[in-house]
Design an enzyme around this catalytic site. Structure first.
Site, PDB file in Angstrom:
ATOM      1  N   PHE A  36       7.653 -55.484 -20.666  1.00 44.97           N
ATOM      2  CA  PHE A  36       8.977 -55.032 -20.217  1.00 44.97           C
ATOM      3  C   PHE A  36       8.995 -53.543 -19.899  1.00 44.97           C
ATOM      4  O   PHE A  36      10.047 -52.916 -19.885  1.00 44.97           O
ATOM      5  CB  PHE A  36      10.029 -55.349 -21.285  1.00 44.97           C
ATOM      6  CG  PHE A  36      10.049 -56.799 -21.679  1.00 44.97           C
ATOM      7  CD1 PHE A  36      10.642 -57.744 -20.844  1.00 44.97           C
ATOM      8  CD2 PHE A  36       9.459 -57.228 -22.850  1.00 44.97           C
ATOM      9  CE1 PHE A  36      10.641 -59.091 -21.183  1.00 44.97           C
ATOM     10  CE2 PHE A  36       9.457 -58.573 -23.204  1.00 44.97           C
ATOM     11  CZ  PHE A  36      10.046 -59.514 -22.368  1.00 44.97           C
TER      12      PHE A  36
ATOM     13  N   ARG B 118       9.062 -49.901 -18.233  1.00 41.60           N
ATOM     14  CA  ARG B 118       9.676 -49.305 -17.038  1.00 41.60           C
ATOM     15  C   ARG B 118       8.745 -48.225 -16.516  1.00 41.60           C
ATOM     16  O   ARG B 118       8.217 -47.445 -17.309  1.00 41.60           O
ATOM     17  CB  ARG B 118      11.014 -48.634 -17.385  1.00 41.60           C
ATOM     18  CG  ARG B 118      12.048 -49.562 -17.958  1.00 41.60           C
ATOM     19  CD  ARG B 118      13.075 -48.777 -18.738  1.00 41.60           C
ATOM     20  NE  ARG B 118      12.470 -48.115 -19.903  1.00 41.60           N
ATOM     21  CZ  ARG B 118      13.067 -47.207 -20.661  1.00 41.60           C
ATOM     22  NH1 ARG B 118      14.289 -46.815 -20.388  1.00 41.60           N
ATOM     23  NH2 ARG B 118      12.452 -46.656 -21.700  1.00 41.60           N
TER      24      ARG B 118
ATOM     25  N   ASN C  80      14.678 -59.340 -15.797  1.00 40.27           N
ATOM     26  CA  ASN C  80      14.728 -58.600 -14.532  1.00 40.27           C
ATOM     27  C   ASN C  80      15.854 -59.107 -13.629  1.00 40.27           C
ATOM     28  O   ASN C  80      16.496 -58.324 -12.927  1.00 40.27           O
ATOM     29  CB  ASN C  80      13.376 -58.673 -13.814  1.00 40.27           C
ATOM     30  CG  ASN C  80      12.409 -57.615 -14.331  1.00 40.27           C
ATOM     31  OD1 ASN C  80      12.746 -56.862 -15.238  1.00 40.27           O
ATOM     32  ND2 ASN C  80      11.218 -57.559 -13.763  1.00 40.27           N
TER      33      ASN C  80
ATOM     34  N   PHE D 217      22.573 -49.214 -16.210  1.00 42.86           N
ATOM     35  CA  PHE D 217      22.343 -50.080 -15.044  1.00 42.86           C
ATOM     36  C   PHE D 217      23.630 -50.408 -14.288  1.00 42.86           C
ATOM     37  O   PHE D 217      23.727 -51.407 -13.596  1.00 42.86           O
ATOM     38  CB  PHE D 217      21.536 -51.337 -15.412  1.00 42.86           C
ATOM     39  CG  PHE D 217      20.061 -51.066 -15.316  1.00 42.86           C
ATOM     40  CD1 PHE D 217      19.464 -50.146 -16.155  1.00 42.86           C
ATOM     41  CD2 PHE D 217      19.275 -51.674 -14.347  1.00 42.86           C
ATOM     42  CE1 PHE D 217      18.110 -49.832 -16.037  1.00 42.86           C
ATOM     43  CE2 PHE D 217      17.915 -51.370 -14.223  1.00 42.86           C
ATOM     44  CZ  PHE D 217      17.344 -50.447 -15.078  1.00 42.86           C
TER      45      PHE D 217
ATOM     46  N   CYS E 253       8.872 -54.543  -8.842  1.00 43.67           N
ATOM     47  CA  CYS E 253       9.235 -55.627  -9.769  1.00 43.67           C
ATOM     48  C   CYS E 253      10.542 -56.331  -9.418  1.00 43.67           C
ATOM     49  O   CYS E 253      10.534 -57.499  -9.045  1.00 43.67           O
ATOM     50  CB  CYS E 253       9.296 -55.085 -11.182  1.00 43.67           C
ATOM     51  SG  CYS E 253       7.724 -54.370 -11.697  1.00 43.67           S
TER      52      CYS E 253
HETATM   53  C1  UGA Z   1      11.838 -52.947 -14.138  1.00 43.72           C
HETATM   54  C2  UGA Z   1      12.489 -53.319 -15.488  1.00 43.72           C
HETATM   55  O1  UGA Z   1      13.511 -52.378 -15.795  1.00 43.72           O
HETATM   56  C3  UGA Z   1      11.433 -53.331 -16.601  1.00 43.72           C
HETATM   57  O2  UGA Z   1      12.031 -53.735 -17.838  1.00 43.72           O
HETATM   58  C4  UGA Z   1      10.328 -54.307 -16.223  1.00 43.72           C
HETATM   59  O3  UGA Z   1       9.296 -54.347 -17.189  1.00 43.72           O
HETATM   60  C5  UGA Z   1       9.718 -53.881 -14.894  1.00 43.72           C
HETATM   61  O4  UGA Z   1      10.747 -53.857 -13.884  1.00 43.72           O
HETATM   62  C6  UGA Z   1       8.658 -54.861 -14.535  1.00 43.72           C
HETATM   63  O5  UGA Z   1       8.973 -56.025 -14.282  1.00 43.72           O
HETATM   64  O6  UGA Z   1       7.483 -54.509 -14.604  1.00 43.72           O
HETATM   65  P1  UGA Z   1      11.082 -50.641 -13.032  1.00 43.72           P
HETATM   66  O7  UGA Z   1      10.704 -51.434 -11.826  1.00 43.72           O
HETATM   67  O8  UGA Z   1      10.152 -49.603 -13.545  1.00 43.72           O
HETATM   68  O9  UGA Z   1      11.343 -51.629 -14.264  1.00 43.72           O
HETATM   69  O10 UGA Z   1      12.434 -49.917 -12.660  1.00 43.72           O
HETATM   70  P2  UGA Z   1      13.944 -49.871 -13.196  1.00 43.72           P
HETATM   71  O11 UGA Z   1      14.117 -48.726 -14.104  1.00 43.72           O
HETATM   72  O12 UGA Z   1      14.385 -51.194 -13.665  1.00 43.72           O
HETATM   73  O13 UGA Z   1      14.693 -49.523 -11.839  1.00 43.72           O
HETATM   74  C7  UGA Z   1      14.641 -50.436 -10.744  1.00 43.72           C
HETATM   75  C8  UGA Z   1      15.451 -49.939  -9.590  1.00 43.72           C
HETATM   76  O14 UGA Z   1      16.834 -50.046  -9.873  1.00 43.72           O
HETATM   77  C9  UGA Z   1      15.219 -48.502  -9.155  1.00 43.72           C
HETATM   78  O15 UGA Z   1      15.094 -48.455  -7.739  1.00 43.72           O
HETATM   79  C10 UGA Z   1      16.457 -47.783  -9.617  1.00 43.72           C
HETATM   80  O16 UGA Z   1      16.750 -46.672  -8.820  1.00 43.72           O
HETATM   81  C11 UGA Z   1      17.498 -48.875  -9.469  1.00 43.72           C
HETATM   82  N1  UGA Z   1      18.684 -48.694 -10.326  1.00 43.72           N
HETATM   83  C12 UGA Z   1      18.563 -48.669 -11.678  1.00 43.72           C
HETATM   84  C13 UGA Z   1      19.933 -48.565  -9.728  1.00 43.72           C
HETATM   85  O17 UGA Z   1      20.079 -48.606  -8.493  1.00 43.72           O
HETATM   86  N2  UGA Z   1      21.037 -48.411 -10.531  1.00 43.72           N
HETATM   87  C14 UGA Z   1      20.940 -48.374 -11.878  1.00 43.72           C
HETATM   88  O18 UGA Z   1      21.974 -48.230 -12.544  1.00 43.72           O
HETATM   89  C15 UGA Z   1      19.668 -48.505 -12.458  1.00 43.72           C
END
Ligand code: UGA
Length: 436
Positions: A147, A149, A210, A251, A262
């Site tokens: 999980f 990030r 996810n 989020f 992811c």
């Molecule tokens: C995500 C999950 O959060 C992890 O728990 C998981 O392990 C990982 O995928 C995976 O499957 O390997 P990650 O891809 O590193 O992690 O990124 P996130 O922090 O989840 O952000 C994803 C996207 O959502 C980013 O582009 C971010 O800018 C966007 N985001 C996030 C928003 O647009 N709004 C928010 O409030 C939060």
């Protein structure tokens, strides 16, 4: 314990180094010689805070090594599978080529009693399908989803908020569970929840986590769309509903949406798998989640067009950010880079800056202009577009400084990260996402 990690991408490289840092003897294995060469020298092949340090520490302690030779896995008690499961070409399902290849390569090197721990994100049903091959080699397959990030990967691996292990029924599963508890001993000792399930549940925990996160982001972005036609402010709305502990503020950041390696591919693969299972309707909302997410990029582009008087042709547009999120140099499915590319396609003179991701961005989109220095990038911009909320842009860029660099007075805040009042007070036209 002796461990092997097959696949040294974001997941595997961090896992290998993190396991060495908690005292295990680890060999990381990958088919890419360039990656292995870099890792062997203690160089992280991507930007991940804290990774470089634990790589160097692991290698110099002698506990961590990397190789392209899969036979080096022999003798390890646990073999982690951390290879990629990308979106298949021409479809939405996950491509399991690398998982199958990793298992096939590993099989001849397994010994009786070994544990093979799948960490890759896979469609539900994959572990049950792979298990007979692993069992025939005398080993036990468990599914142990990850999980982490990006940007917090080291910390998330060493000190996760939960551990999940999908194991076979009976004594074999119990034994494998004990071995995994030993692997994750520091987290287990501090009482981190350790949830033992069957294969299907463990696989589903990962994809549903996810899917939930993606849905939460698209929910707030849907509210942003409504806010845009009513004059409401989605950031205040998020603050207000976020105070309800059942909802929570995290989020609920409205903006140009999610990207990365992811969330986008995982929700598509989940929807595709549900179709195969005859339950497509159960997660059909994920198609909507995807559609809302992609619409936000259109919205950001439209804001720039409108702010510049109806056309961006020959306008100097500075795009702040290329990575899909801060603290990462990853541009896979990056909404930030996509906005830049679209503006370029519409005829704007686009300059992109990013503290970490320029090299990766240039590789996929060499047509864009890249300038590393933020202030140089802003000079003479007709519009500034913030798309990745790095502190350099969100906190540390004062509107007064921007005013000194350019006579343009348009700022489009694709992440709702700027202080709108301060920019307006400095004479700028500020446009946020889902804000008046
Ligand atoms: C995500 C999950 O959060 C992890 O728990 C998981 O392990 C990982 O995928 C995976 O499957 O390997 P990650 O891809 O590193 O992690 O990124 P996130 O922090 O989840 O952000 C994803 C996207 O959502 C980013 O582009 C971010 O800018 C966007 N985001 C996030 C928003 O647009 N709004 C928010 O409030 C939060």
């Amino acid at each position: 314990m002796r461990l092997s990690v097959i696949g040294c991408g974001y997941l595997g490289a961090v896992h290998a180094a993190a396991m060495a840092s908690i005292g295990h003897e680890v060999v990381g294995i990958d088919v890419d010689p360039a990656k292995i060469e870099a890792l062997s020298k203690g160089e992280a092949p991507f930007f991940e805070p804290g990774l470089q340090e634990i790589l160097i520490e692991g290698i110099s302690s002698g506990r961590l090594s990397f190789t392209t030779d899969v036979s080096a896995a022999a003798g390890a008690a646990v073999h982690f599978i951390g290879v990629g499961t990308p979106q298949e070409a021409g479809g939405y399902a996950a491509d399991l080529t690398y998982v199958n290849a990793a298992i096939d390569a590993l099989l001849p090197h397994l010994s009786d009693g070994d544990v093979v721990a799948g960490k890759s994100t896979v469609p539900v049903g994959t572990a049950a399908e792979l298990a007979p091959r692993v069992t025939a080699a005398g080993a036990t397959l468990v599914w142990n989803p990850e999980f982490l990030r990006e940007g917090w990967a080291v910390q998330d691996t060493i000190d996760p908020d939960r551990l999940v292990a999908g194991v076979p029924a009976g004594a074999e599963g119990e034994r494998a569970t004990e071995i995994l508890r030993e692997v994750y001993h520091p987290a287990v000792a501090k009482g981190t929840p350790f949830i033992v399930t069957d294969y299907a549940t463990a696989e589903l925990v990962k994809v549903s986590a996810n899917a939930f996160l993606a849905t939460k982001i698209s929910f707030i972005n849907a509210m942003a769309e409504i806010a845009e036609v009513t004059g409401a402010d989605v950031t205040q709305l998020a603050d207000a509903i976020g105070h309800d502990a059942r909802i929570g503020r995290r989020f609920l950041g409205a903006g140009i949406g999610f990207g990365g390696g992811c969330l986008p591919k995982d929700i598509r693969a989940f929807a595709a798998r549900a179709e195969e299972l005859g339950r497509g309707e159960s997660v059909s909302f994920l198609r909507e989640v995807d559609a809302i997410n992609l619409r936000r990029r259109d919205r950001a582009v439209q804001l720039v067009i409108d702010a510049l008087g109806g056309s961006v042709v020959d306008k100097n547009v500075t795009v702040l950010g290329a990575a899909f999120k801060p603290f990462s140099d990853d541009v896979r499915d990056s909404p930030a880079l996509d906005v830049a590319v679209r503006l370029y396609g519409l005829g704007a003179k686009v300059v992109v800056t990013d503290p970490q991701a320029i090299e990766n961005a240039r590789r996929v989109h060499p047509q864009l202009d890249y300038i590393t220095d933020r202030d140089e990038a802003i000079r003479d911009a007709d519009a500034i577009v913030l798309v990745t909320e790095w502190d350099e842009y969100r906190r540390e860029l004062a509107p007064e400084l921007a005013s000194a660099l350019t006579s343009g007075r348009v700022v489009v805040d694709g992440r709702n990260g700027l202080d709108a009042a301060a920019w307006r007070a400095a004479g700028w036209s500020y446009y946020g996402m889902g804000r008046p």
